[in-house]
Scaffold this active site. Structure first.
Site, PDB file in Angstrom:
ATOM      1  N   HIS A 130      -3.291   7.353   2.621  1.00 42.80           N
ATOM      2  CA  HIS A 130      -3.672   6.060   2.064  1.00 42.80           C
ATOM      3  C   HIS A 130      -5.055   5.707   2.595  1.00 42.80           C
ATOM      4  CE1 HIS A 130      -3.938   1.942   1.028  1.00 42.80           C
ATOM      5  NE2 HIS A 130      -3.679   1.492   2.249  1.00 42.80           N
ATOM      6  N   ASN A 169     -10.099   0.201  -0.331  1.00 39.11           N
ATOM      7  CA  ASN A 169      -8.640   0.272  -0.257  1.00 39.11           C
ATOM      8  C   ASN A 169      -8.078  -0.178  -1.602  1.00 39.11           C
ATOM      9  OD1 ASN A 169      -5.909  -0.111   0.182  1.00 39.11           O
ATOM     10  ND2 ASN A 169      -6.163  -1.149   2.141  1.00 39.11           N
ATOM     11  N   CYS A 224       0.809  -1.223   0.000  1.00 34.95           N
ATOM     12  CA  CYS A 224       0.000   0.000   0.000  1.00 34.95           C
ATOM     13  C   CYS A 224       0.843   1.274   0.000  1.00 34.95           C
ATOM     14  CB  CYS A 224      -0.934   0.009   1.208  1.00 34.95           C
ATOM     15  SG  CYS A 224      -2.141  -1.331   1.181  1.00 34.95           S
TER      16      CYS A 224
END
Length: 317
Positions: A244, A274, A114
């Site tokens: 994020h 996500n 990520c």
């Protein structure tokens, strides 16, 4: 003359198919209310069977190039952050290079889960500062839906697909003020995807959500402090937080650490989920294009992912 990286343009791509919480609740024991309360997610995008990390990266990259007013041949370095590459090799960046018909430049992937876009951005910054590149294409592209066990309710509700891109160029005044990246491999078993070539585990994402949450909140707080200190800035100097998009509770905790109201935080998780390495460039692109982030604003980007690997980037847009 000192050389600095500046942001010339951004782009993004989201697949057409929308998967709602209610649809997920038809196949696993969960509910829309539970997912929203725990994560902040209502819908996410799912790539079509023909789409790949490189095909989505191409859409985002062309969008960013158009915003920058550049043709693909202006690019002299391509860096792609992805944990879901088209192939083990060659890199997704090389496949993107071929799609854009760019020759005679380096292209490679960064695997930092990520945090992949932040790591790629940091590398691009170093290349520009060193005089080794003048125009860098940085992309985060993820097909998370292909590595999810859709019977695992703890993970299948979290992730979506998409790609975001940024074009960096050279400036005499700093645009990208600083980047900070760190890793700690002792946590490798808390968030990972097995390699099917080694062992019998299916290649689906495994996560100890509670443990990841605890480390993420504490770690992001520290890197926020580090970033501000490195630039002799205070919390009041930050105009926008572009985090994020992992979990609304982590995002809220980071905003609280900065003393920023949520109105100054770019949040896309509600309708995108996500998207791993794609989440920050997608959020940045959205906020620039809708006019929230404007020239002169100071923007803090931060991410945390498997590795554990985490990082931040401070941008004066």
């Amino acid at each position: 003359m000192r050389r600095y990286a500046t942001l010339l343009g951004t782009g993004g791509y989201l697949p057409e198919t929308i998967l709602t919480n209610a649809q997920i609740a038809e196949t696993v024991d969960t509910s829309d209310a539970w997912i929203v309360e725990r994560t902040g997610i209502r819908t996410r995008r799912i790539a079509a069977p023909h789409e790949t990390a490189s095909s989505m990266a191409e859409r985002a990259a062309r969008d960013a190039l158009q915003a920058a007013g550049l043709e693909p041949e202006a690019i002299d370095l391509i860096i792609v952050g992805t944990g879901t590459p088209d192939r083990l090799f060659p890199s997704t960046a090389c496949l993107l290079q071929q799609r854009l018909a760019i020759r005679q430049c380096a292209a490679f992937d960064v695997q930092a889960a990520c945090s992949g876009f932040i790591f790629a951005l940091s590398i691009a910054d170093q290349y520009i500062r060193a005089g080794s590149a003048r125009c860098v294409l940085v992309v985060g592209s993820e097909l998370n839906s292909r590595i999810i066990d859709w019977s695992d309710r703890s993970t299948c509700v979290l992730f979506g697909d998409g790609a975001g891109a940024a074009v960096l160029g050279v400036a005499e005044e700093p645009g990208l003020l600083s980047t900070h990246i760190q890793s700690d491999g002792q946590y490798h078993d808390l968030l990972y995807v097995p390699n099917p070539a080694h062992g019998n585990e299916p290649p689906f994402l495994k996560m100890e959500g509670h443990e990841v949450f605890k480390v993420a909140v504490n770690t992001l707080g520290r890197i926020v402090d580090e970033t501000l200190a490195a630039n002799a800035l205070t919390q009041a100097d930050i105009d926008w937080l572009v985090p994020h998009q992992a979990n609304i509770r982590i995002i809220s905790a980071t905003a609280k650490k900065l003393g920023l109201p949520m109105e100054r935080v770019v949040v896309t998780i509600e309708n995108q989920g996500n998207t791993s390495a794609a989440s920050i460039p997608l959020a940045l692109n959205e906020a620039i294009r809708d006019g929230r982030i404007q020239r002169g604003h100071t923007v803090l980007m931060e991410a945390f992912g498997a590795g554990f690997a985490w990082g931040s980037a401070l941008l004066r847009y």
